[in-house]
Every structure is written in C-alpha cells, then in structure tokens.
Scaffold this motif. Structure first.
Motif, PDB file in Angstrom:
ATOM      1  N   THR A 104     115.092  21.551  92.483  1.00 28.20           N
ATOM      2  CA  THR A 104     116.108  22.586  92.727  1.00 28.20           C
ATOM      3  C   THR A 104     115.652  23.555  93.821  1.00 28.20           C
ATOM      4  O   THR A 104     116.445  23.962  94.668  1.00 28.20           O
ATOM      5  N   ALA A 105     114.367  23.915  93.782  1.00 26.25           N
ATOM      6  CA  ALA A 105     113.850  24.837  94.797  1.00 26.25           C
ATOM      7  C   ALA A 105     114.043  24.234  96.186  1.00 26.25           C
ATOM      8  O   ALA A 105     114.558  24.896  97.096  1.00 26.25           O
ATOM      9  N   ILE A 106     113.641  22.969  96.346  1.00 26.76           N
ATOM     10  CA  ILE A 106     113.714  22.352  97.671  1.00 26.76           C
ATOM     11  C   ILE A 106     115.174  22.196  98.104  1.00 26.76           C
ATOM     12  O   ILE A 106     115.551  22.591  99.212  1.00 26.76           O
ATOM     13  N   ILE A 107     116.016  21.679  97.194  1.00 23.64           N
ATOM     14  CA  ILE A 107     117.437  21.518  97.534  1.00 23.64           C
ATOM     15  C   ILE A 107     118.067  22.879  97.830  1.00 23.64           C
ATOM     16  O   ILE A 107     118.824  23.036  98.792  1.00 23.64           O
ATOM     17  N   GLY A 108     117.730  23.866  97.009  1.00 24.02           N
ATOM     18  CA  GLY A 108     118.300  25.204  97.191  1.00 24.02           C
ATOM     19  C   GLY A 108     117.993  25.783  98.562  1.00 24.02           C
ATOM     20  O   GLY A 108     118.891  26.219  99.281  1.00 24.02           O
ATOM     21  N   TRP A 109     116.723  25.759  98.947  1.00 25.74           N
ATOM     22  CA  TRP A 109     116.356  26.377 100.231  1.00 25.74           C
ATOM     23  C   TRP A 109     116.848  25.552 101.408  1.00 25.74           C
ATOM     24  O   TRP A 109     117.248  26.114 102.437  1.00 25.74           O
ATOM     25  N   VAL A 110     116.827  24.219 101.279  1.00 22.10           N
ATOM     26  CA  VAL A 110     117.367  23.401 102.365  1.00 22.10           C
ATOM     27  C   VAL A 110     118.878  23.657 102.497  1.00 22.10           C
ATOM     28  O   VAL A 110     119.415  23.722 103.597  1.00 22.10           O
ATOM     29  N   GLY A 111     119.542  23.885 101.350  1.00 20.96           N
ATOM     30  CA  GLY A 111     120.968  24.226 101.377  1.00 20.96           C
ATOM     31  C   GLY A 111     121.210  25.548 102.100  1.00 20.96           C
ATOM     32  O   GLY A 111     122.134  25.664 102.910  1.00 20.96           O
ATOM     33  N   VAL A 112     120.362  26.536 101.819  1.00 24.27           N
ATOM     34  CA  VAL A 112     120.488  27.828 102.503  1.00 24.27           C
ATOM     35  C   VAL A 112     120.373  27.620 104.010  1.00 24.27           C
ATOM     36  O   VAL A 112     121.161  28.136 104.805  1.00 24.27           O
ATOM     37  N   MET A 113     119.375  26.806 104.399  1.00 28.19           N
ATOM     38  CA  MET A 113     119.158  26.523 105.827  1.00 28.19           C
ATOM     39  C   MET A 113     120.340  25.795 106.437  1.00 28.19           C
ATOM     40  O   MET A 113     120.774  26.113 107.538  1.00 28.19           O
ATOM     41  N   TYR A 114     120.826  24.775 105.693  1.00 35.90           N
ATOM     42  CA  TYR A 114     121.913  23.960 106.239  1.00 35.90           C
ATOM     43  C   TYR A 114     123.145  24.820 106.514  1.00 35.90           C
ATOM     44  O   TYR A 114     123.686  24.798 107.622  1.00 35.90           O
ATOM     45  N   PHE A 115     123.550  25.609 105.511  1.00 37.42           N
ATOM     46  CA  PHE A 115     124.766  26.393 105.715  1.00 37.42           C
ATOM     47  C   PHE A 115     124.542  27.558 106.670  1.00 37.42           C
ATOM     48  O   PHE A 115     125.478  28.034 107.305  1.00 37.42           O
ATOM     49  N   GLY A 116     123.296  28.003 106.795  1.00 39.69           N
ATOM     50  CA  GLY A 116     122.999  29.000 107.815  1.00 39.69           C
ATOM     51  C   GLY A 116     123.198  28.414 109.204  1.00 39.69           C
ATOM     52  O   GLY A 116     123.804  29.020 110.083  1.00 39.69           O
ATOM     53  N   ARG A 117     122.711  27.192 109.369  1.00 38.28           N
ATOM     54  CA  ARG A 117     122.835  26.527 110.666  1.00 38.28           C
ATOM     55  C   ARG A 117     124.292  26.200 110.983  1.00 38.28           C
ATOM     56  O   ARG A 117     124.698  26.124 112.134  1.00 38.28           O
ATOM     57  N   MET A 118     125.096  25.990 109.910  1.00 38.90           N
ATOM     58  CA  MET A 118     126.491  25.591 110.089  1.00 38.90           C
ATOM     59  C   MET A 118     127.425  26.789 110.294  1.00 38.90           C
ATOM     60  O   MET A 118     128.623  26.604 110.469  1.00 38.90           O
ATOM     61  N   LEU A 119     126.877  28.012 110.261  1.00 43.06           N
ATOM     62  CA  LEU A 119     127.748  29.189 110.389  1.00 43.06           C
ATOM     63  C   LEU A 119     128.703  29.105 111.574  1.00 43.06           C
ATOM     64  O   LEU A 119     129.881  29.413 111.437  1.00 43.06           O
ATOM     65  N   PRO A 120     128.234  28.658 112.748  1.00 39.92           N
ATOM     66  CA  PRO A 120     129.177  28.591 113.874  1.00 39.92           C
ATOM     67  C   PRO A 120     130.058  27.340 113.837  1.00 39.92           C
ATOM     68  O   PRO A 120     131.057  27.297 114.547  1.00 39.92           O
ATOM     69  N   PHE A 121     129.685  26.334 113.050  1.00 40.01           N
ATOM     70  CA  PHE A 121     130.377  25.041 113.158  1.00 40.01           C
ATOM     71  C   PHE A 121     131.402  24.844 112.048  1.00 40.01           C
ATOM     72  O   PHE A 121     132.527  24.429 112.307  1.00 40.01           O
ATOM     73  N   LEU A 122     130.985  25.112 110.783  1.00 43.49           N
ATOM     74  CA  LEU A 122     131.960  25.022 109.691  1.00 43.49           C
ATOM     75  C   LEU A 122     132.695  26.341 109.553  1.00 43.49           C
ATOM     76  O   LEU A 122     133.806  26.407 109.048  1.00 43.49           O
ATOM     77  N   GLY A 123     132.046  27.406 109.992  1.00 47.59           N
ATOM     78  CA  GLY A 123     132.646  28.732 109.912  1.00 47.59           C
ATOM     79  C   GLY A 123     133.007  29.239 111.302  1.00 47.59           C
ATOM     80  O   GLY A 123     133.106  28.466 112.250  1.00 47.59           O
ATOM     81  N   ASN A 124     133.177  30.551 111.405  1.00 46.44           N
ATOM     82  CA  ASN A 124     133.684  31.106 112.663  1.00 46.44           C
ATOM     83  C   ASN A 124     132.667  31.972 113.396  1.00 46.44           C
ATOM     84  O   ASN A 124     133.033  32.751 114.265  1.00 46.44           O
ATOM     85  N   ALA A 125     131.369  31.869 113.045  1.00 47.18           N
ATOM     86  CA  ALA A 125     130.391  32.739 113.697  1.00 47.18           C
ATOM     87  C   ALA A 125     130.167  32.314 115.152  1.00 47.18           C
ATOM     88  O   ALA A 125     130.153  31.117 115.443  1.00 47.18           O
TER      89      ALA A 125
END
Lengths: 158, 337
Positions: free
Chosen positions: B315-336
């Motif tokens: 869970t720790a590894i998936i959780g932090w990789v998830g944080v990273m993934y969606f952080g990186r996706m801020l401009p692509f899946l979102g509007n940043a």
C-alpha cells in the motif's frame, strides 16, 4: 545536424509521443521518467544516508540487493529520457543546462557503481568499518542527484 | 461532480475534520496527560496526525469552492479572502502539530519514552489550531449565511461586526464589494509574491522533485523489507530512516502549497489533483501504520512478514507512486498549466 534532428522529431514515434495527445504518449513517458528518477536518486539517497550513519542496524551487505532497483530506475529514466528528447531535440541539444544535467547524471551513476565496488562488494568492509572515503562518496552521491534534478527542472525554464 | 455532490458540498462536509476532529484530538491529549496514560497519549497523538492529514482535503476543497464562489456576483471577495487567510493559518498550525505528533510517535516507538518537549509543543499548537479553526469556521459562515449577516448588520446590535464583515456589510445589497488588495501574509498576497518573483516557481519545482525522490527512495527501501526482500535486516533498523521520508514530505507540502497558493485556479477543480489527494490520504494513513503499529515493528531479522504487513508495504508503494502519477498528470488529465 539540425536537419537530422528535425527528421527524428518528425518520425512517427516522436510524433506519437509529442503530438498524439494520448495519455499513453507524452504524459506516460514523462511519468516513467519521474518514476525512474525517484528510484535511482531516491534509493541512492537512502544508501548514502545509511553510509553517513543513519540506521546503523542495517547491515551493508543487505543493501547490495538494492542496486538492481537503482539500475532499473536509471534505465527507465534513460529510455524515457531519450523518447522525450526525440520530441524536441533541436531546442534541448542547444541548451547548456541540458548538458549540465547529463554530466550530473553521469557522475551520479559513476558514483553509484564506485560505492558498490568500494563499500558493498569489498570483502574487507564490514558494517562497522567503512573505507575512509565512504562518507565522501555518500555526500557526492547526494550532491550529484540534487544537481541532476535541479538542472533537469531548469531545462523547462532556461 | 458525482451524484450531485459538488466541490462546495464536499468542502462543507470536510470542514468538520479540523474543527470537530481537532477539538476531539486535543481533548484526548489533555485527558491522556491528566491520566498519565501511555496508551491514551499514543491514541491522542495518532488522532492529531490523522486530523492534520485529513485537513488537506478540507483546506483544498475550499480552494475549489472558492473558484465557484468568486464567479457569483453576490459573493464578496473580501469575505472569501478573510476565510481563506484564516484557513491558511489554521492549516499551517495543524500541519505543524501533526508533523510533531508523528515525530513523537516515531521516537516513542524506538525508545518507549515520550519526547516531553515535542509533545508539549504539540499541545500548544493544537490549542492554537483549535482557536484558529473556530475563527476560520466563523468567517466561512459569514460568506454565505444571510441570517448571520443580517444579525451582524442589524442596527442597535451591541456586537461590533468582525473586521472583514464591515466592508461588504456596508455595501449596497446585490453589489459585490470591490476586490480588496491583499497584504503580504494573506493567501492572495502570498500567491502574488510567488508570481512576482520569477525564480520562486522553478526553485520550488526543483525542491519538489528532490522531495519526491527522498520520499520514494526511503519508502521503497523500507517497504521492500515489509514485502519480504532483504530479510537479513530487522524492520526496526530500517525504521530509523523514516524521518528522511517525512522530511521529503515536509519539503513537498511546503513547495506544493506554494503552487496551490500562487495559482489556486489550476488546482481547485482539477480531477487529477483530487486523485493525488486521495492517494496522499492512503499513503499518509499507511505511513502512520508502518511507523507505530506492532505488526511491522516486530518483523525481525530473517523473518518473512505476515500478510497484513506485506499489504501495508504494498500500500505504501502504490500510494506514493499514485501521488506521483496524479501529480505528474495535473496538466494532462487536469487543467494545470
């Protein structure tokens, strides 16, 4: 030279990564680049901290198992980095900071292997008696990865 | 929006975490001290950490609600800003209390002795945070509760309206108060000073990525052991490295909040940011588990961890990789950006 680079940029592969707008294109490759960075620089940092004296209960030999993780991270970063470079080679290859980043990455990886040979695969080294330059190597490791990360971020700004 | 729940709805719901949750954690802390109970102290500090963690969605959903509110002509920016400033102040106090609570729990796990000074500071910060959160809640209510506003504006009312109420209450009905020029130590003021200096954003980004690999690297090393690799190492030895992941997290909270404060419109309604925060909550709860709970702590040299501990490691590894993934996706899946 620039003509050759432009032809790379216009290849089907580079255009898929750079221009398709698919989330499996640029966004995915960029994420792989970040994940790879996290693995190689982050695990290196953990090992450097152990060498600097944090977590003395952790036997040095066991950390040798982490080198494949770091190498995997490095290869992931290098391959995704090449793909990212293909989308915009002319600009990036004319940026000084891009070469500064490459230099730091090279030094970081060389430092990593040096630590493996001097500390983790050295029969005369035990967890209590480290070679005299071990601390120095740990600090340069942290410095090179901080340098590589900072220069990498600055590519987008300079 | 899902099932009719909008960001403003979510904000009203989540606001109870820092106010009611913060008060409950503080009360527990005081009772724990009065009773001199180690178990209660542990629970109270864990509660302080969890409340600080879930104050992220409370605060950030406000950033989202603000985007909706400021589009409405009858809403005064002065009221929104007053609430925002109070919220930011509360958020900082809560995070300081939560971080030190974590540190105290980490030390207690190692030595079975409470770091008295650290805990005293947690209590003081929690008292301040409680007062600050009550004020934030009151100022938030002022934004949109006409019955409160009517009372405040009523002539002959002995109570003087709170300072932010004054300008808008004085404005004619139906007319928005003019945007207020914000001071330095306000949400809007801090945001502007970030944008006015062209080095702050790139420098924060570089630090954010350094924080990222500090978190990921330490989390990988520690949790690979919990998954059953590097079995020669007892978990308690790797536990020593956890504060370095916490330091990375601290760096990233500060730099991350810099981005959000400077450009709230990029994050307030960004679906990728919502997912990033969800994964942050998962990773944050997991961090508490692997820091203090018995399961991971008793993974001895040579031992294959039990299943529940392996699940926590994964869970720790998936959780932090998830944080990273969606952080990186801020401009692509979102509007940043």
């Amino acid at each position: 030279m620039d003509e050759f680079l432009t032809s790379i940029q216009q290849s089907g592969f580079a255009r898929f990564i750079g221009e398709s707008g698919s989330k499996w294109g640029y966004p995915f490759v960029l994420f792989m680049h970040t994940l790879g960075l996290g693995m190689v620089a982050g695990v290196s940092a953990g090992i450097a901290l152990r060498v600097l004296g944090f977590g003395r209960g952790v036997a040095m030999e066991s950390l040798d198992r982490l080198f494949p993780v770091m190498w995997f991270g490095f290869i992931l970063s290098a391959l995704s980095g090449l793909a990212l470079l293909a989308t915009d080679p002319v600009t990036k290859l004319h940026q000084t900071v891009f070469y500064v980043k490459l230099l730091f990455v090279f030094l970081g990886v060389a430092n990593m292997q040096l630590m493996r040979n001097r500390i983790f695969r050295n029969a005369s080294v035990s967890s209590d008696v480290l070679p005299s330059n071990a601390r120095m190597l740990a600090m340069t490791s942290l410095f090179f990865w901080i340098g590589a990360t900072t220069a990498g971020r600055l590519i987008a700004y300079l | 929006m899902m099932m009719g729940i909008t960001v403003p709805h979510l904000h009203l719901l989540l606001n109870h975490i820092p106010t009611v949750g913060g008060a409950a954690a503080l009360l527990l802390l005081l009772v724990a001290f009065a009773r001199k109970s180690n178990d209660l102290k542990r629970i109270a500090l864990e509660a302080t950490y969890i409340v600080a963690l879930f104050t992220f969605p409370s605060y950030l959903s406000g950033v989202g609600a603000q985007q909706t509110l400021l589009k409405m002509p009858e809403i005064s920016q002065a009221f929104v800003d007053a609430h925002w400033n109070a919220a930011l102040f509360t958020f900082v106090l809560m995070q300081l209390a939560g971080s030190l609570a974590w540190l105290a729990l980490w030390k207690y796990r190692r030595s079975s002795q409470w770091p008295t000074t650290t805990i005293t500071v947690v209590v003081v910060l929690s008292v301040l945070a409680f007062a600050a959160s009550a004020r934030t809640a009151a100022l938030g209510g002022d934004i949109r509760h006409p019955e409160i506003l009517a009372q405040l504006a009523a002539p002959g009312d002995a109570a003087t309206p709170a300072e932010p109420a004054a300008p808008a209450a004085a404005a004619p009905a139906g007319e928005a108060a003019p945007p207020v020029v914000a001071g330095t130590l306000t949400g809007r003021g801090l945001g502007r000073s970030v944008m006015d200096r062209n080095w702050v954003w790139p420098a924060s980004e570089a630090l954010h990525f350094i924080g990222l690999w500090m978190i990921l690297g330490i989390i990988l090393i520690v949790n690979l052991r919990l998954l059953g690799f590097m079995r020669a190492v007892p978990y308690s030895a790797l536990h020593r490295l956890l504060p370095w992941a916490a330091l990375g997290l601290l760096i990233n909270v500060v730099t991350g909040m810099t981005f959000v404060t400077a450009t709230p419109d990029q994050y307030g309604e960004n679906i990728s940011f919502l997912w990033k925060i969800i994964f942050l909550m998962i990773a944050g709860v997991d961090l508490l588990y692997i820091t203090v709970f018995e399961g991971p702590w008793h993974v001895e040299s040579g031992q294959n961890p039990p299943l529940r501990v392996k699940i926590a490691g994964a869970t720790a590894i998936i959780g932090w990789v998830g944080v990273m993934y969606f952080g990186r996706m801020l401009p692509f899946l979102g509007n940043a950006f």
